[in-house]
Design an enzyme around this catalytic site. Structure first.
Site, PDB file in Angstrom:
ATOM      1  N   LYS A 275      -8.872  -0.086  -4.918  1.00 10.12           N
ATOM      2  CA  LYS A 275      -9.858   0.105  -3.466  1.00 10.12           C
ATOM      3  C   LYS A 275     -10.919   0.689  -4.047  1.00 10.12           C
ATOM      4  O   LYS A 275     -10.997   1.095  -5.205  1.00 10.12           O
ATOM      5  CB  LYS A 275      -8.867   1.155  -2.706  1.00 10.12           C
ATOM      6  CG  LYS A 275      -7.805   0.958  -1.975  1.00 10.12           C
ATOM      7  CD  LYS A 275      -7.266   2.007  -1.300  1.00 10.12           C
ATOM      8  CE  LYS A 275      -6.094   1.771  -0.278  1.00 10.12           C
ATOM      9  NZ  LYS A 275      -6.331   0.749   0.691  1.00 10.12           N
ATOM     10  N   ARG A 349       4.149  -2.881   3.157  1.00  8.71           N
ATOM     11  CA  ARG A 349       5.172  -3.479   3.849  1.00  8.71           C
ATOM     12  C   ARG A 349       6.168  -3.785   2.857  1.00  8.71           C
ATOM     13  O   ARG A 349       7.355  -4.096   3.160  1.00  8.71           O
ATOM     14  CB  ARG A 349       4.471  -4.884   4.271  1.00  8.71           C
ATOM     15  CG  ARG A 349       3.727  -5.612   3.489  1.00  8.71           C
ATOM     16  CD  ARG A 349       2.711  -6.301   3.842  1.00  8.71           C
ATOM     17  NE  ARG A 349       1.393  -5.816   4.047  1.00  8.71           N
ATOM     18  CZ  ARG A 349       0.183  -6.107   4.989  1.00  8.71           C
ATOM     19  NH1 ARG A 349       0.470  -7.569   4.990  1.00  8.71           N
ATOM     20  NH2 ARG A 349      -0.611  -5.648   5.310  1.00  8.71           N
TER      21      ARG A 349
HETATM   22  N1  BES Z   1      -2.499   2.732   3.001  1.00 13.38           N
HETATM   23  C1  BES Z   1      -3.430   1.335   3.392  1.00 13.38           C
HETATM   24  C2  BES Z   1      -3.986   1.492   4.904  1.00 13.38           C
HETATM   25  C3  BES Z   1      -4.638   2.495   5.359  1.00 13.38           C
HETATM   26  C4  BES Z   1      -6.090   2.556   5.392  1.00 13.38           C
HETATM   27  C5  BES Z   1      -4.096   3.755   5.973  1.00 13.38           C
HETATM   28  C6  BES Z   1      -6.700   3.605   5.648  1.00 13.38           C
HETATM   29  C7  BES Z   1      -4.890   4.913   6.266  1.00 13.38           C
HETATM   30  C8  BES Z   1      -6.296   4.780   6.386  1.00 13.38           C
HETATM   31  C9  BES Z   1      -2.589   0.116   3.054  1.00 13.38           C
HETATM   32  O1  BES Z   1      -1.779   0.299   2.141  1.00 13.38           O
HETATM   33  C10 BES Z   1      -3.569  -0.906   2.681  1.00 13.38           C
HETATM   34  O2  BES Z   1      -4.238  -0.820   1.813  1.00 13.38           O
HETATM   35  N2  BES Z   1      -3.723  -2.017   3.538  1.00 13.38           N
HETATM   36  C11 BES Z   1      -4.810  -2.771   3.430  1.00 13.38           C
HETATM   37  C12 BES Z   1      -4.166  -4.371   3.826  1.00 13.38           C
HETATM   38  C13 BES Z   1      -4.734  -5.561   3.244  1.00 13.38           C
HETATM   39  C14 BES Z   1      -4.943  -5.438   1.856  1.00 13.38           C
HETATM   40  C15 BES Z   1      -4.100  -6.663   3.664  1.00 13.38           C
HETATM   41  C16 BES Z   1      -5.777  -2.658   4.286  1.00 13.38           C
HETATM   42  O3  BES Z   1      -5.801  -2.018   5.351  1.00 13.38           O
HETATM   43  O4  BES Z   1      -7.041  -3.118   3.708  1.00 13.38           O
HETATM   44 MN    MN Z   2      -2.604  -0.292   0.210  1.00 12.69          MN
END
Ligand code: BES
Ligand code: MN
Ligand code: ZN
Length: 498
Positions: A275, A349
């Site tokens: 990230k 997931r």
């Molecule tokens: N934990 C994150 C989602 C999240 C984002 C929670 C902001 C709380 C605040 C999750 O694991 C994630 O990174 N999801 C990705 C999915 C994508 C890679 C398909 C996302 O939402 O960008």
């Molecule tokens: Mn994630």
């Protein structure tokens, strides 16, 4: 802050709170206070714009004629509209005002409200509940705050006729608040303190309430074939854990238990699909789903709920390292289904896939509800007002929607279907962990989870927008919200007990 109930009387010191309704109609206690202060309350109302509408607060400092340091008038809105949430908001508003005001004690007078469906005892219990929920603080890492920045309020007394009845109505709410506070604590703790093993250890403490707690380590999970969950944790120096908690409050029941499953990513860097740095600190609360099921367990056990419940949480840390999972890796889940990990940041997931499969296989539950801070996309869709609800079961969805309205913890149902499901088919494995294009990200995530529920009635709640709040709300101070504890406690209480 301590909560107490007492018979009606104007206190000799501290703050005293009375109520008013929409058109400025004063409650009996407010009228009595106005008389004792030589009309100070009515004069103050006339001097300002106080209307008695829901959530309004009027403050009169040092009124003469009495020993109290200040009087507050809280608006309750239309008498016929007064509901538990309104009473909670009133208690919360007072605490929001007074918590760090220098005031140490407050007495809140609850009267009979003509035309309301709530009894004075129920209003009083809910005022106390809202007050307690708003008094939550996570101050443990401040060592240098000035005394005037710290909470001063130590006692909140609700004065009401038949105070014993109010105390009784408050008892279960107090236990739910204990659960919510635990969730808020766990979510607020940084990831150097809360990691899979330490989080599991916090949950283990629920054993003293009669909860059965099992913790599976990596070797046990490997034996079970949990390749999806273990793949997420393989880049971390911390060992992954599977937390299994059981509350058997209905030992004679022949039905399967209710199952709640939480995503417990104690820190989500994204892994090799890392990230951006900005805001990454928020990912300490990526264990919010696990935090909620742990707090829910505490609430249910605390109030001795008459039902059988199992809570399962997959606890992992998602880190990039030389041992981390790579984009493109194929893992085999406990279900036997293979997954191409195209993005290591779509890790929740993967964790839930094995946790859900394990839960349905071992416990044969009546339903499974999972909670997860799963996608940023759900925040784009619903903001911070509703959790996204995805389900294969209309009855369960409707029951949750009703519980959401009653508790103020909203859910909004989102669509699912084959057209979305197709988007996670993979060229090389049974499925891939992200959709082919970047559309409908929350829905393709839910479709992924559905492939691991084996037909059991199921709801997925995407709580990414709900686990944390950046601003104070009536009964939720900024920070970890504890979202989901009230919602699910209510679902259980309304449909699955006794
Ligand atoms: N934990 C994150 C989602 C999240 C984002 C929670 C902001 C709380 C605040 C999750 O694991 C994630 O990174 N999801 C990705 C999915 C994508 C890679 C398909 C996302 O939402 O960008
Ligand atoms: Mn994630
Ligand atoms: Zn995550």
């Amino acid at each position: 802050m301590k909560i107490a109930f007492a018979a009606p009387s104007i206190p000799g010191s501290g703050a005293y709170v009375v109520t008013a309704h929409d058109d400025g109609a004063l409650s009996p206690a407010a009228k009595a206070l106005d008389e004792r202060t030589g009309g100070a309350i009515v004069r103050a109302i006339k001097a300002g714009r106080f209307k008695g509408s829901r959530g309004q607060v009027l403050e009169v400092l040092a009124p003469s004629g009495l020993g109290i340091s200040r009087a507050l008038v809280v608006g309750l809105g239309k008498p016929g509209d007064l509901d538990p949430l309104g009473a909670q908001a009133a208690g919360g508003a007072v605490v929001g005002r007074l918590l760090t005001s220098g005031e140490t004690a407050v007495a809140f007078a609850v009267d009979h409200v003509e035309g309301a469906s709530l009894s004075p005892a129920d209003i009083a219990a809910n005022v106390a509940y809202g007050a307690r929920l708003r008094s939550y603080r996570f101050d443990k890492y401040h060592t240098k705050k000035k005394p005037e920045e710290l909470p001063s309020l130590v006692k909140f007394t609700v004065v009401v006729a038949r105070e014993a009845e109010a105390r009784k109505a408050f008892a279960p709410l107090d236990k739910i608040a204990d659960g919510i506070f635990l969730t808020r604590d766990l979510v607020s703790e940084p990831a150097n303190i809360i990691y899979p093993e330490s989080l599991a250890k916090e949950a283990k403490a629920l054993e003293k309430l009669g909860v059965k707690v099992e913790i599976l380590g990596e070797a046990q999970m490997a034996k079970l074939g949990m390749g999806a969950l273990l793949g997420v944790g393989q880049g971390s120096a911390r060992d992954s854990q599977l937390l299994v908690m059981q509350w058997n409050g209905a030992p004679r029941s022949k039905e399967g238990p209710l199952a709640f499953v939480g995503k417990g990513v104690t820190f989500d860097t994204g892994g090799i699909s890392i990230k951006p740095a900005g805001g990454m600190e928020d990912m300490k609360w990526d264990m919010g789903g696990a935090g909620t099921v742990i707090g829910l367990m505490k609430a249910l056990a605390g109030r001795k709920a008459k039902c059988n419940v199992v809570c399962v949480a997959g606890l992992v840390e998602n880190m990039p390292s030389g041992t981390a999972q790579r984009p493109g890796d194929v893992v085999t889940s406990m279900s036997g289904q293979t997954i191409e990990v195209l993005n290591t940041d779509a890790e929740g997931r993967l964790v839930l896939a094995d946790a859900l499969w394990y839960t349905q296989g071992r416990f044969k539950p009546r339903f499974m509800i999972d909670l997860a801070t799963l996608t940023g996309a759900i925040i784009v869709s619903l903001g911070h007002e509703y959790a996204g609800l995805f389900s294969n079961d209309d009855t369960l969805s409707e029951r949750l929607a009703a519980a959401g309205k009653a508790t103020g913890e909203g859910v909004w149902r989102m669509p699912m279907g084959d057209a979305y499901d197709k988007q996670i088919n993979s060229d090389i494995a049974d499925m891939q962990n992200i959709g082919g294009d970047r559309v409908a990200g929350s829905i393709t995530a839910a479709q992924f989870l559905q492939r691991f529920v084996n037909g059991v009635p199921w709801v997925h709640l995407d709580i990414a927008g709900m686990a944390w709040t950046k601003k104070d709300q009536a009964t939720v101070p900024k920070g970890g919200t504890g979202y989901g504890v009230r919602l699910l406690d209510r679902l259980v209480a309304d449909h699955y007990e006794g």
